[in-house]
Design a protein around this motif. Structure first.
Motif, mmCIF file in Angstrom:
data_model
loop_
_atom_site.group_PDB
_atom_site.id
_atom_site.type_symbol
_atom_site.label_atom_id
_atom_site.label_comp_id
_atom_site.label_asym_id
_atom_site.label_seq_id
_atom_site.Cartn_x
_atom_site.Cartn_y
_atom_site.Cartn_z
ATOM 1 N N MET A 1 43.775 -40.354 -6.254
ATOM 2 C CA MET A 1 43.375 -41.179 -7.399
ATOM 3 C C MET A 1 44.468 -41.187 -8.461
ATOM 4 O O MET A 1 44.965 -42.219 -8.863
ATOM 5 N N LEU A 2 44.890 -39.961 -8.860
ATOM 6 C CA LEU A 2 46.056 -39.831 -9.739
ATOM 7 C C LEU A 2 47.235 -39.368 -8.887
ATOM 8 O O LEU A 2 47.048 -39.010 -7.729
ATOM 9 N N VAL A 5 49.658 -33.480 -7.806
ATOM 10 C CA VAL A 5 50.394 -32.525 -8.642
ATOM 11 C C VAL A 5 51.684 -32.088 -7.945
ATOM 12 O O VAL A 5 52.739 -32.032 -8.550
ATOM 13 N N ARG A 6 51.559 -31.780 -6.648
ATOM 14 C CA ARG A 6 52.738 -31.304 -5.921
ATOM 15 C C ARG A 6 53.015 -32.173 -4.704
ATOM 16 O O ARG A 6 52.133 -32.890 -4.246
ATOM 17 N N GLY A 11 55.696 -28.715 -1.584
ATOM 18 C CA GLY A 11 55.035 -28.013 -2.681
ATOM 19 C C GLY A 11 55.765 -28.092 -4.006
ATOM 20 O O GLY A 11 55.403 -27.404 -4.960
ATOM 21 N N LEU A 13 56.778 -29.420 -7.610
ATOM 22 C CA LEU A 13 56.024 -30.096 -8.669
ATOM 23 C C LEU A 13 56.610 -31.488 -8.920
ATOM 24 O O LEU A 13 57.800 -31.630 -9.178
ATOM 25 N N ALA A 15 54.254 -34.191 -10.398
ATOM 26 C CA ALA A 15 53.375 -34.955 -11.288
ATOM 27 C C ALA A 15 53.943 -35.098 -12.692
ATOM 28 O O ALA A 15 53.723 -36.110 -13.351
ATOM 29 N N ASP A 16 54.711 -34.087 -13.146
ATOM 30 C CA ASP A 16 55.239 -34.139 -14.515
ATOM 31 C C ASP A 16 56.328 -35.192 -14.673
ATOM 32 O O ASP A 16 56.661 -35.576 -15.790
ATOM 33 N N ILE A 56 42.980 -44.673 -10.228
ATOM 34 C CA ILE A 56 42.159 -44.351 -11.407
ATOM 35 C C ILE A 56 42.341 -45.445 -12.469
ATOM 36 O O ILE A 56 41.409 -45.770 -13.210
ATOM 37 N N LEU B 63 36.906 -38.311 -11.956
ATOM 38 C CA LEU B 63 37.325 -37.369 -10.927
ATOM 39 C C LEU B 63 36.186 -36.379 -10.671
ATOM 40 O O LEU B 63 35.668 -35.788 -11.607
ATOM 41 N N PRO B 64 35.762 -36.197 -9.402
ATOM 42 C CA PRO B 64 34.682 -35.241 -9.148
ATOM 43 C C PRO B 64 35.125 -33.803 -9.463
ATOM 44 O O PRO B 64 36.320 -33.518 -9.519
ATOM 45 N N ARG B 71 43.192 -30.049 -8.565
ATOM 46 C CA ARG B 71 44.387 -30.374 -9.355
ATOM 47 C C ARG B 71 44.788 -29.198 -10.235
ATOM 48 O O ARG B 71 45.962 -28.889 -10.375
ATOM 49 N N GLY B 73 44.175 -26.086 -9.664
ATOM 50 C CA GLY B 73 44.679 -25.016 -8.802
ATOM 51 C C GLY B 73 46.134 -25.200 -8.428
ATOM 52 O O GLY B 73 46.874 -24.234 -8.293
ATOM 53 N N LEU B 74 46.562 -26.448 -8.274
ATOM 54 C CA LEU B 74 47.929 -26.717 -7.816
ATOM 55 C C LEU B 74 48.975 -26.613 -8.919
ATOM 56 O O LEU B 74 50.165 -26.632 -8.644
ATOM 57 N N ILE B 75 48.541 -26.536 -10.176
ATOM 58 C CA ILE B 75 49.512 -26.462 -11.273
ATOM 59 C C ILE B 75 50.280 -25.135 -11.189
ATOM 60 O O ILE B 75 49.665 -24.080 -11.214
ATOM 61 N N PRO B 76 51.610 -25.190 -11.062
ATOM 62 C CA PRO B 76 52.374 -23.926 -11.030
ATOM 63 C C PRO B 76 52.302 -23.224 -12.386
ATOM 64 O O PRO B 76 52.424 -23.866 -13.423
ATOM 65 N N ILE B 133 53.995 -24.322 -16.026
ATOM 66 C CA ILE B 133 55.453 -24.370 -16.182
ATOM 67 C C ILE B 133 55.919 -25.658 -16.851
ATOM 68 O O ILE B 133 57.003 -25.708 -17.386
ATOM 69 N N ALA B 134 55.100 -26.701 -16.802
ATOM 70 C CA ALA B 134 55.472 -27.946 -17.471
ATOM 71 C C ALA B 134 54.312 -28.388 -18.358
ATOM 72 O O ALA B 134 53.154 -28.128 -18.049
ATOM 73 N N ILE B 137 52.028 -32.324 -17.082
ATOM 74 C CA ILE B 137 51.417 -32.596 -15.784
ATOM 75 C C ILE B 137 50.078 -33.278 -16.038
ATOM 76 O O ILE B 137 49.200 -32.696 -16.678
ATOM 77 N N PRO B 138 49.896 -34.520 -15.566
ATOM 78 C CA PRO B 138 48.600 -35.166 -15.799
ATOM 79 C C PRO B 138 47.494 -34.492 -14.987
ATOM 80 O O PRO B 138 47.675 -34.230 -13.801
ATOM 81 N N ILE B 139 46.393 -34.180 -15.644
ATOM 82 C CA ILE B 139 45.273 -33.546 -14.946
ATOM 83 C C ILE B 139 44.213 -34.585 -14.620
ATOM 84 O O ILE B 139 43.752 -34.691 -13.495
ATOM 85 N N VAL B 140 43.829 -35.367 -15.633
ATOM 86 C CA VAL B 140 42.846 -36.422 -15.382
ATOM 87 C C VAL B 140 42.970 -37.479 -16.473
ATOM 88 O O VAL B 140 43.510 -37.198 -17.555
ATOM 89 N N LYS B 164 48.996 -22.947 -2.680
ATOM 90 C CA LYS B 164 49.226 -23.008 -4.128
ATOM 91 C C LYS B 164 49.870 -21.733 -4.657
ATOM 92 O O LYS B 164 50.417 -21.725 -5.756
ATOM 93 N N THR B 189 59.254 -22.547 -6.996
ATOM 94 C CA THR B 189 58.305 -23.557 -7.472
ATOM 95 C C THR B 189 58.357 -23.640 -8.992
ATOM 96 O O THR B 189 57.827 -24.564 -9.585
#
Lengths: 78, 221
Positions: A1-2, A5-6, A11, A13, A15-16, A56, B63-64, B71, B73-76, B133-134, B137-140, B164, B189
């Protein structure tokens, strides 16, 4: 949808960097050069940005409309 | 040369190139099997932080819940290995965890007036050193009237459990012209510095080898 992230494969990153990438590509820059400038070297990470479509953005307008209608109803009631 | 000699004499490591994400070192006189063990441990044997449990207090976004948790969980997350323990090895021995093995991060979008993107800088951590770390990062993405309020718990884990927790994106061994020289390249990472990964990796291989030795001795006895 978005934007994920990775990167699915390695793996890394990504998304930033999406916002920056999108803005530059929409402004008419060459996607390959933008990706190089962002330091995305591997093709697994490059396809993540090249091929992602944020669905989205297509859904959000409906919720904006719902909210607008909700406000209209509220103001009419008042 | 066995692995203990190698760890006692780190001069056999020669740094070829290094920046804050990627590092290449030359391994001299390290047998291939040890070098490969080190490579594999660098990839997924060094513990790093990642969000593991998410309590969703409110989520009216499109987003469910599970998508949001995934999402997050994957954020470093920046990791300080000296100050924190893995939950399985922590002195608290509790399932809920203590301040030495678990860090809470809170995300509250508040009321949304206009459509906006919730970014990782809105995650407020109870520990300043443990944070994404950044910042961007868009979450939602939230439409007006939608809200996200979650409590996340980050803990140390290993990539062998879930990707992750991978400490490195890339860890490769390249052969050189000389027979007993190899180049180990590690790309982090971002959770740890690449040199930290290699040093922690060396330690980890040492621990695993001595555990293996003990196991063999037990079988023999």
């Amino acid at each position: 949808m978005l934007i994920p992230v990775r990167c699915f494969t390695c793996g890394n990153l990504i998304a930033d960097k999406h916002d920056n990438y999108q803005n530059k590509v929409r402004a008419g820059e060459d996607p390959a050069k933008v990706l190089d400038a962002l330091g995305i070297t591997r093709y697994c990470c490059r396809r993540m940005l090249l091929t992602s479509l944020e669905t989205i953005q297509q859904i959000i307008p409906f919720y904006e409309a719902i909210q607008r209608r909700h406000q209209e109803v509220q103001s009419e009631l008042e | 040369m066995d692995f203990e000699d190698f760890t006692q004499d780190l001069s056999s490591l020669e740094v070829i190139s290094k920046d804050d994400k990627k590092m290449s070192v030359k391994l001299k006189g390290v047998p291939l099997q040890y070098a490969n063990a080190l490579r594999r441990v660098c990839l997924n044997g060094v513990p790093v932080f990642a969000i593991d449990t998410v309590d969703i207090l409110e989520n009216s976004s499109v987003l469910p819940d599970e998508g949001l948790a995934h999402r997050l969980g994957l954020i470093p997350i920046k990791t300080d290995l000296k100050r924190f323990n893995e939950p399985s090895k922590c002195e608290c021995k509790s399932e809920t965890g203590c301040s030495n093995c678990k860090v809470m991060l809170v995300l509250d979008s508040g009321d949304t007036e206009a459509t906006r993107t919730v970014l990782s800088d809105e995650l407020t951590s109870e520990d300043d050193s443990v944070k994404p770390i950044a910042d961007n990062i868009p979450i939602v993405q939230l439409a007006p009237g939608q809200r996200v309020k979650v409590e996340c718990y980050a803990r140390l884990g290993r990539g062998s459990e879930h990707a992750k927790w991978n400490s490195a994106n890339i860890a490769i061994l390249t052969e050189t012209d000389k027979e007993d020289e190899r180049i180990l390249t590690v790309e982090s990472t971002g959770s740890l510095k690449p040199e930290q990964i290699i040093l922690a990796g060396v330690e980890e291989v040492g621990v695993r080898l001595s555990e293996f030795k003990d196991m063999i001795n037990e079988v023999e006895a």
